[in-house]
Design a protein around this motif. Sequence first.
Motif, PDB file in Angstrom:
ATOM      1  N   THR A   6     -10.625   1.484  -6.094  1.00  0.00           N
ATOM      2  CA  THR A   6     -11.611   2.591  -6.964  1.00  0.00           C
ATOM      3  C   THR A   6     -12.333   3.102  -5.720  1.00  0.00           C
ATOM      4  O   THR A   6     -13.494   2.757  -5.472  1.00  0.00           O
ATOM      5  CB  THR A   6     -11.461   2.705  -8.510  1.00  0.00           C
ATOM      6  OG1 THR A   6     -12.303   1.857  -8.680  1.00  0.00           O
ATOM      7  CG2 THR A   6     -10.144   2.954  -8.807  1.00  0.00           C
ATOM      8  N   PRO A  59      -3.919   9.632  -5.144  1.00  0.00           N
ATOM      9  CA  PRO A  59      -3.932   8.503  -4.700  1.00  0.00           C
ATOM     10  C   PRO A  59      -4.424   8.023  -3.064  1.00  0.00           C
ATOM     11  O   PRO A  59      -5.013   7.607  -3.071  1.00  0.00           O
ATOM     12  CB  PRO A  59      -1.926   8.463  -4.260  1.00  0.00           C
ATOM     13  CG  PRO A  59      -1.485   9.136  -5.836  1.00  0.00           C
ATOM     14  CD  PRO A  59      -2.540  10.470  -6.084  1.00  0.00           C
ATOM     15  N   THR A  69      -9.680   1.509   1.108  1.00  0.00           N
ATOM     16  CA  THR A  69      -8.818   1.031   1.348  1.00  0.00           C
ATOM     17  C   THR A  69     -10.251  -0.202   2.139  1.00  0.00           C
ATOM     18  O   THR A  69     -10.993   0.860   2.920  1.00  0.00           O
ATOM     19  CB  THR A  69      -7.785   1.210   2.542  1.00  0.00           C
ATOM     20  OG1 THR A  69      -6.972   1.100   1.809  1.00  0.00           O
ATOM     21  CG2 THR A  69      -7.481  -0.983   3.142  1.00  0.00           C
ATOM     22  N   ASP A  77       0.519  -1.077   0.025  1.00  0.00           N
ATOM     23  CA  ASP A  77      -0.004  -0.091   0.052  1.00  0.00           C
ATOM     24  C   ASP A  77       0.933   1.032   0.052  1.00  0.00           C
ATOM     25  O   ASP A  77       0.870   2.061   1.321  1.00  0.00           O
ATOM     26  CB  ASP A  77      -0.500  -0.124   1.253  1.00  0.00           C
ATOM     27  CG  ASP A  77      -2.177   1.512   1.506  1.00  0.00           C
ATOM     28  OD1 ASP A  77      -1.617   1.788   0.102  1.00  0.00           O
ATOM     29  OD2 ASP A  77      -2.468   1.200   1.901  1.00  0.00           O
ATOM     30  N   THR A 105       1.865   5.227  -2.453  1.00  0.00           N
ATOM     31  CA  THR A 105       1.396   6.018  -3.291  1.00  0.00           C
ATOM     32  C   THR A 105       1.686   5.443  -4.856  1.00  0.00           C
ATOM     33  O   THR A 105       0.847   5.341  -5.777  1.00  0.00           O
ATOM     34  CB  THR A 105       2.602   7.501  -3.045  1.00  0.00           C
ATOM     35  OG1 THR A 105       2.164   7.871  -1.556  1.00  0.00           O
ATOM     36  CG2 THR A 105       1.830   7.912  -3.702  1.00  0.00           C
ATOM     37  N   MET A 142      -8.015   6.999  -3.348  1.00  0.00           N
ATOM     38  CA  MET A 142      -8.302   5.167  -3.210  1.00  0.00           C
ATOM     39  C   MET A 142      -8.950   5.003  -1.660  1.00  0.00           C
ATOM     40  O   MET A 142      -8.265   5.732  -0.382  1.00  0.00           O
ATOM     41  CB  MET A 142      -7.362   4.536  -3.771  1.00  0.00           C
ATOM     42  CG  MET A 142      -6.349   4.681  -4.991  1.00  0.00           C
ATOM     43  SD  MET A 142      -7.251   4.881  -6.341  1.00  0.00           S
ATOM     44  CE  MET A 142      -7.421   2.565  -6.664  1.00  0.00           C
ATOM     45  N   LEU A 178      -7.155  -2.545  -1.897  1.00  0.00           N
ATOM     46  CA  LEU A 178      -7.268  -1.264  -2.263  1.00  0.00           C
ATOM     47  C   LEU A 178      -8.227  -1.475  -3.475  1.00  0.00           C
ATOM     48  O   LEU A 178      -8.142  -1.771  -4.531  1.00  0.00           O
ATOM     49  CB  LEU A 178      -5.688  -0.452  -2.081  1.00  0.00           C
ATOM     50  CG  LEU A 178      -5.323   0.577  -2.744  1.00  0.00           C
ATOM     51  CD1 LEU A 178      -5.952   1.885  -1.838  1.00  0.00           C
ATOM     52  CD2 LEU A 178      -4.624   0.490  -2.763  1.00  0.00           C
ATOM     53  N   ARG A 215      -0.761   3.206  -5.629  1.00  0.00           N
ATOM     54  CA  ARG A 215      -2.232   4.410  -5.937  1.00  0.00           C
ATOM     55  C   ARG A 215      -2.169   4.857  -7.265  1.00  0.00           C
ATOM     56  O   ARG A 215      -2.936   4.497  -7.622  1.00  0.00           O
ATOM     57  CB  ARG A 215      -2.277   4.671  -4.889  1.00  0.00           C
ATOM     58  CG  ARG A 215      -3.064   4.390  -3.192  1.00  0.00           C
ATOM     59  CD  ARG A 215      -2.736   5.056  -1.561  1.00  0.00           C
ATOM     60  NE  ARG A 215      -3.118   4.376  -0.928  1.00  0.00           N
ATOM     61  CZ  ARG A 215      -3.967   3.760  -0.610  1.00  0.00           C
ATOM     62  NH1 ARG A 215      -4.605   5.046  -0.729  1.00  0.00           N
ATOM     63  NH2 ARG A 215      -4.479   3.888   0.842  1.00  0.00           N
ATOM     64  N   GLN A 216      -0.951   5.167  -7.549  1.00  0.00           N
ATOM     65  CA  GLN A 216      -1.092   5.618  -8.294  1.00  0.00           C
ATOM     66  C   GLN A 216      -0.990   4.717  -9.960  1.00  0.00           C
ATOM     67  O   GLN A 216      -1.576   5.105 -10.684  1.00  0.00           O
ATOM     68  CB  GLN A 216       0.284   6.331  -9.062  1.00  0.00           C
ATOM     69  CG  GLN A 216       0.826   7.480  -9.772  1.00  0.00           C
ATOM     70  CD  GLN A 216      -0.565   8.544 -10.101  1.00  0.00           C
ATOM     71  OE1 GLN A 216      -0.859   9.305  -8.854  1.00  0.00           O
ATOM     72  NE2 GLN A 216      -1.508   9.154 -10.965  1.00  0.00           N
TER      73      GLN A 216
END
Length: 226
Positions: free
Chosen positions: A48, A59, A64, A9, A11, A62, A46, A14-15
């Motif tokens: 959207t 980022p 969780t 988890d 950045t 997002m 994780l 997430r990106q």
Amino acid sequence: MTRASPLPDTTATRQALIEACLWMNDRHLNQGKSGNISARLDGGILITPSGVRYEDLTPDAMVTIPLSGLPPCAGPKPSSEWPFHQGMHQARPDMPVVLHAHPPYCSVLAVQRRSIPACHYMIAAFGGHDVPLADYALFGSPALCANMAQIMADRHGCLMANHGATVLGETIDKACWRLEELETLARTYLYSSIGGEAHILTDAEIAEVMVAFQSYGPRNTDNTRE
């Protein structure tokens, strides 16, 4: 079934999920904000958020959610499809990425309620002799979650009746590749009916391809890309 390592988890992760969403729309594999993607983390998922344009995603946006049970009440809402993403991560620990979209050709077959038979050897990239069709149920419903878990028990992708398509991936890149490959297969199958009828490969021929995929490509790299 081998359990794959969860994604970190970070950045960067997430990106990368955001970039996958933008890529889907850029490749005309999805429209607007209707698709969604998730990745299994160590102890969670994780995914959207609900109803946010991909261009507006960051980022921090997002969401969780747990591997089982309800998402937290506070904070951004996860995608309305979070139940089947959660179900997929529970049912398929070997596939840490779940990608859902509404690709045009896949959607045509989905509204016709047709699966994709072994019209091309790349069907084997989806784990079997066809790309199956999950029965219709309301988006975000427990029934859809159950339908998806059943149909994807031994497949890496499926069509969803009157809805769209979902693929699984060992990585984010692999999930994106599989989605584009699925749309290509859907187009090929639909076009094949224009001038005749597709000749369907046998189960034995597809099994042969699946074995060949295991040693295809450069050493220690993705072995299903051409």
